[in-house]
Scaffold this motif. Structure first.
Motif, PDB file in Angstrom:
ATOM      1  N   ARG A  55       0.854  -1.191   0.000  1.00  0.00           N
ATOM      2  CA  ARG A  55       0.000   0.000   0.000  1.00  0.00           C
ATOM      3  C   ARG A  55       0.890   1.242   0.000  1.00  0.00           C
ATOM      4  NH1 ARG A  55      -5.279  -0.338   1.864  1.00  0.00           N
ATOM      5  NH2 ARG A  55      -5.093   1.495   3.189  1.00  0.00           N
ATOM      6  N   GLU A  56       0.358   2.333  -0.527  1.00  0.00           N
ATOM      7  CA  GLU A  56       1.128   3.580  -0.555  1.00  0.00           C
ATOM      8  C   GLU A  56       1.550   4.028   0.835  1.00  0.00           C
ATOM      9  OE1 GLU A  56      -1.578   3.060  -2.375  1.00  0.00           O
ATOM     10  OE2 GLU A  56      -1.463   4.055  -4.333  1.00  0.00           O
ATOM     11  N   SER A  57       0.775   3.631   1.842  1.00  0.00           N
ATOM     12  CA  SER A  57       1.098   4.025   3.219  1.00  0.00           C
ATOM     13  C   SER A  57       2.410   3.430   3.710  1.00  0.00           C
ATOM     14  CB  SER A  57      -0.039   3.624   4.160  1.00  0.00           C
ATOM     15  OG  SER A  57      -0.284   2.218   4.091  1.00  0.00           O
ATOM     16  N   SER A  58       2.982   2.489   2.952  1.00  0.00           N
ATOM     17  CA  SER A  58       4.275   1.905   3.331  1.00  0.00           C
ATOM     18  C   SER A  58       5.384   2.958   3.279  1.00  0.00           C
ATOM     19  CB  SER A  58       4.640   0.754   2.394  1.00  0.00           C
ATOM     20  OG  SER A  58       4.941   1.237   1.099  1.00  0.00           O
ATOM     21  N   GLY A  59       5.162   4.003   2.466  1.00  0.00           N
ATOM     22  CA  GLY A  59       6.189   5.022   2.313  1.00  0.00           C
ATOM     23  C   GLY A  59       7.224   4.691   1.252  1.00  0.00           C
ATOM     24  N   LEU A  60       7.176   3.490   0.691  1.00  0.00           N
ATOM     25  CA  LEU A  60       8.119   3.106  -0.359  1.00  0.00           C
ATOM     26  C   LEU A  60       7.781   3.836  -1.656  1.00  0.00           C
ATOM     27  CD1 LEU A  60       8.725  -0.752  -0.114  1.00  0.00           C
ATOM     28  CD2 LEU A  60      10.347   1.089   0.311  1.00  0.00           C
ATOM     29  N   GLU A  61       8.806   4.313  -2.329  1.00  0.00           N
ATOM     30  CA  GLU A  61       8.604   4.990  -3.602  1.00  0.00           C
ATOM     31  C   GLU A  61       8.630   3.979  -4.733  1.00  0.00           C
ATOM     32  OE1 GLU A  61      11.406   8.112  -4.092  1.00  0.00           O
ATOM     33  OE2 GLU A  61      10.666   9.277  -2.378  1.00  0.00           O
ATOM     34  N   GLY A  62       7.800   4.219  -5.738  1.00  0.00           N
ATOM     35  CA  GLY A  62       7.729   3.325  -6.882  1.00  0.00           C
ATOM     36  C   GLY A  62       6.402   3.512  -7.584  1.00  0.00           C
ATOM     37  N   ALA A  63       6.078   2.578  -8.464  1.00  0.00           N
ATOM     38  CA  ALA A  63       4.853   2.635  -9.256  1.00  0.00           C
ATOM     39  C   ALA A  63       3.858   1.613  -8.709  1.00  0.00           C
ATOM     40  CB  ALA A  63       5.162   2.362 -10.722  1.00  0.00           C
ATOM     41  N   TYR A  64       2.822   2.088  -8.038  1.00  0.00           N
ATOM     42  CA  TYR A  64       1.825   1.204  -7.442  1.00  0.00           C
ATOM     43  C   TYR A  64       0.755   0.838  -8.474  1.00  0.00           C
ATOM     44  CZ  TYR A  64       3.692   2.035  -2.764  1.00  0.00           C
ATOM     45  OH  TYR A  64       4.513   2.092  -1.659  1.00  0.00           O
ATOM     46  N   SER A  65       0.414  -0.437  -8.518  1.00  0.00           N
ATOM     47  CA  SER A  65      -0.612  -0.914  -9.435  1.00  0.00           C
ATOM     48  C   SER A  65      -2.002  -0.572  -8.916  1.00  0.00           C
ATOM     49  CB  SER A  65      -0.500  -2.438  -9.599  1.00  0.00           C
ATOM     50  OG  SER A  65      -0.991  -3.098  -8.433  1.00  0.00           O
ATOM     51  N   ASP A  66      -3.010  -0.910  -9.709  1.00  0.00           N
ATOM     52  CA  ASP A  66      -4.375  -0.896  -9.196  1.00  0.00           C
ATOM     53  C   ASP A  66      -4.489  -1.954  -8.104  1.00  0.00           C
ATOM     54  OD1 ASP A  66      -5.031   0.988 -11.108  1.00  0.00           O
ATOM     55  OD2 ASP A  66      -5.821  -0.485 -12.537  1.00  0.00           O
ATOM     56  N   ALA A  67      -5.477  -1.801  -7.226  1.00  0.00           N
ATOM     57  CA  ALA A  67      -5.716  -2.811  -6.193  1.00  0.00           C
ATOM     58  C   ALA A  67      -6.066  -4.136  -6.857  1.00  0.00           C
ATOM     59  CB  ALA A  67      -6.833  -2.367  -5.263  1.00  0.00           C
ATOM     60  N   TYR A  68      -5.420  -5.216  -6.433  1.00  0.00           N
ATOM     61  CA  TYR A  68      -5.672  -6.520  -7.048  1.00  0.00           C
ATOM     62  C   TYR A  68      -6.256  -7.539  -6.069  1.00  0.00           C
ATOM     63  CZ  TYR A  68      -1.471  -8.492  -4.846  1.00  0.00           C
ATOM     64  OH  TYR A  68      -0.544  -8.944  -3.923  1.00  0.00           O
ATOM     65  N   ILE A  69      -6.256  -7.193  -4.777  1.00  0.00           N
ATOM     66  CA  ILE A  69      -6.774  -8.130  -3.777  1.00  0.00           C
ATOM     67  C   ILE A  69      -7.098  -7.351  -2.507  1.00  0.00           C
ATOM     68  CG2 ILE A  69      -4.562  -8.712  -2.663  1.00  0.00           C
ATOM     69  CD1 ILE A  69      -5.486 -11.645  -2.658  1.00  0.00           C
ATOM     70  N   SER A  70      -8.030  -7.844  -1.710  1.00  0.00           N
ATOM     71  CA  SER A  70      -8.317  -7.217  -0.420  1.00  0.00           C
ATOM     72  C   SER A  70      -8.353  -8.272   0.671  1.00  0.00           C
ATOM     73  CB  SER A  70      -9.647  -6.451  -0.458  1.00  0.00           C
ATOM     74  OG  SER A  70     -10.728  -7.340  -0.615  1.00  0.00           O
ATOM     75  N   TYR A  71      -7.843  -7.889   1.837  1.00  0.00           N
ATOM     76  CA  TYR A  71      -7.864  -8.747   3.018  1.00  0.00           C
ATOM     77  C   TYR A  71      -8.873  -8.143   4.005  1.00  0.00           C
ATOM     78  CZ  TYR A  71      -3.339 -10.962   1.722  1.00  0.00           C
ATOM     79  OH  TYR A  71      -2.324 -11.642   1.107  1.00  0.00           O
ATOM     80  N   GLN A  72      -9.512  -8.995   4.795  1.00  0.00           N
ATOM     81  CA  GLN A  72     -10.429  -8.498   5.810  1.00  0.00           C
ATOM     82  C   GLN A  72      -9.808  -8.704   7.189  1.00  0.00           C
ATOM     83  OE1 GLN A  72     -13.527  -6.639   5.644  1.00  0.00           O
ATOM     84  NE2 GLN A  72     -12.546  -6.373   7.632  1.00  0.00           N
ATOM     85  N   ASN A  73      -9.141  -7.671   7.664  1.00  0.00           N
ATOM     86  CA  ASN A  73      -8.504  -7.748   8.977  1.00  0.00           C
ATOM     87  C   ASN A  73      -9.525  -7.535  10.088  1.00  0.00           C
ATOM     88  OD1 ASN A  73      -5.620  -8.109   8.281  1.00  0.00           O
ATOM     89  ND2 ASN A  73      -5.917  -6.162   7.228  1.00  0.00           N
ATOM     90  N   VAL A  74      -9.389  -8.308  11.150  1.00  0.00           N
ATOM     91  CA  VAL A  74     -10.278  -8.225  12.308  1.00  0.00           C
ATOM     92  C   VAL A  74      -9.444  -8.287  13.582  1.00  0.00           C
ATOM     93  CG1 VAL A  74     -12.245  -9.282  11.115  1.00  0.00           C
ATOM     94  CG2 VAL A  74     -10.617 -10.744  12.340  1.00  0.00           C
TER      95      VAL A  74
END
Length: 258
Positions: free
Chosen positions: A93-112
């Motif tokens: 996720r962009e929130s990682s702070g890593l620079e680069g080219a992020y793709s479209d979202a390809y999967i979602s996890y449901q954290n609880v």
């Protein structure tokens, strides 16, 4: 019964076809992608399979590349992407702070948030985590937002662990109050933890988080664009849905497809 010569001819043609297909596949350029470690149903490391892995693999093949996958804990994956010869990093996720080219979202996890029912813990919001000891998946602080970071920074004890089966062991042994992670991963790892802790203890799960959408982080924006096009093609063809059904339907039995 068909003549032996015809049967032999068909066998030779089949073998020749398989050989040519293998050569064609081997001739494809390699795309080096880092994935997280074993966490079914998303990553099944021993078989190089799983929902997360297969979506990326299918997209990479559509791009005309051969996937070269390596598996590493998330925190180490971030360091390797910065310093090693890696083309892409999955589940980012962009929130990682890593620079680069992020793709479209390809999967979602449901954290609880998961707790033992006998403890009587009630979590009405993310801020309530501040009062309890918490064990989360690696890079949870990077992926779950500012409210989460602020809450767990006030926790009496906070840790991020990998592999995630450690969470099951910590919770059922009473060593932490709350674990944070995807509900399907937690369910699967119960079978691996069962020999060490009593996983039959009732649990309660609190849906404190919206689905977490993940992307693939590429070094090259052009490669990112090709991945996005391939991902859209997978969805248009129905292949993406077939992959989802293959792995998510299997969760009722708690097993991972081979």
């Amino acid at each position: 019964m068909e003549p032996p010569t015809l049967s032999i001819r068909r066998t030779l043609l089949l073998l020749a076809g398989l050989l040519l297909a293998g050569i064609a596949h081997a001739d494809r350029p390699v795309l080096k992608v880092l994935f997280g470690v074993h966490k079914p149903p998303y990553i099944h490391e021993p078989n190089r399979s799983g929902l997360d892995y297969e979506i990326v693999n299918q997209a990479v093949q559509l791009m005309g590349y051969q996937l070269q996958a390596d598996f590493t804990p998330p925190a180490r994956g971030v360091l390797l992407f910065k310093n090693a010869d890696i083309d892409a990093l999955a589940t980012m996720r962009e929130s990682s702070g890593l620079e680069g080219a992020y793709s479209d979202a390809y999967i979602s996890y449901q954290n609880v948030a998961t707790v033992l029912a006998k403890r009587g813990i009630v979590l009405n919001n993310i801020e309530d985590l501040a009062g309890y000891s918490v064990a989360a998946f690696q890079n949870a602080k990077l992926n779950l937002g500012e409210r989460y970071r602020n809450a767990v920074d006030k926790s009496p004890s906070y840790q991020e662990v990998s592999p995630q089966v450690i969470q099951n062991k910590l919770l059922y042994s009473g060593r932490v109050d709350v674990v944070i992670g995807d509900r399907l991963i937690f369910r699967y790892f119960n079978q691996e933890a069962a020999s060490l802790v009593d996983v039959k203890q009732p649990i309660q799960q609190f849906a404190l988080f919206p689905p977490t959408e993940y992307k693939v982080l590429f070094r090259d924006p052009a490669m990112r664009d090709r991945f996005n096009n391939a991902l859209r093609a997978l969805k248009a063809r129905g292949t993406y849905r077939e992959i989802e059904q293959k792995y998510l339907d299997n969760q009722s039995s708690g097993t991972a497809p081979q």
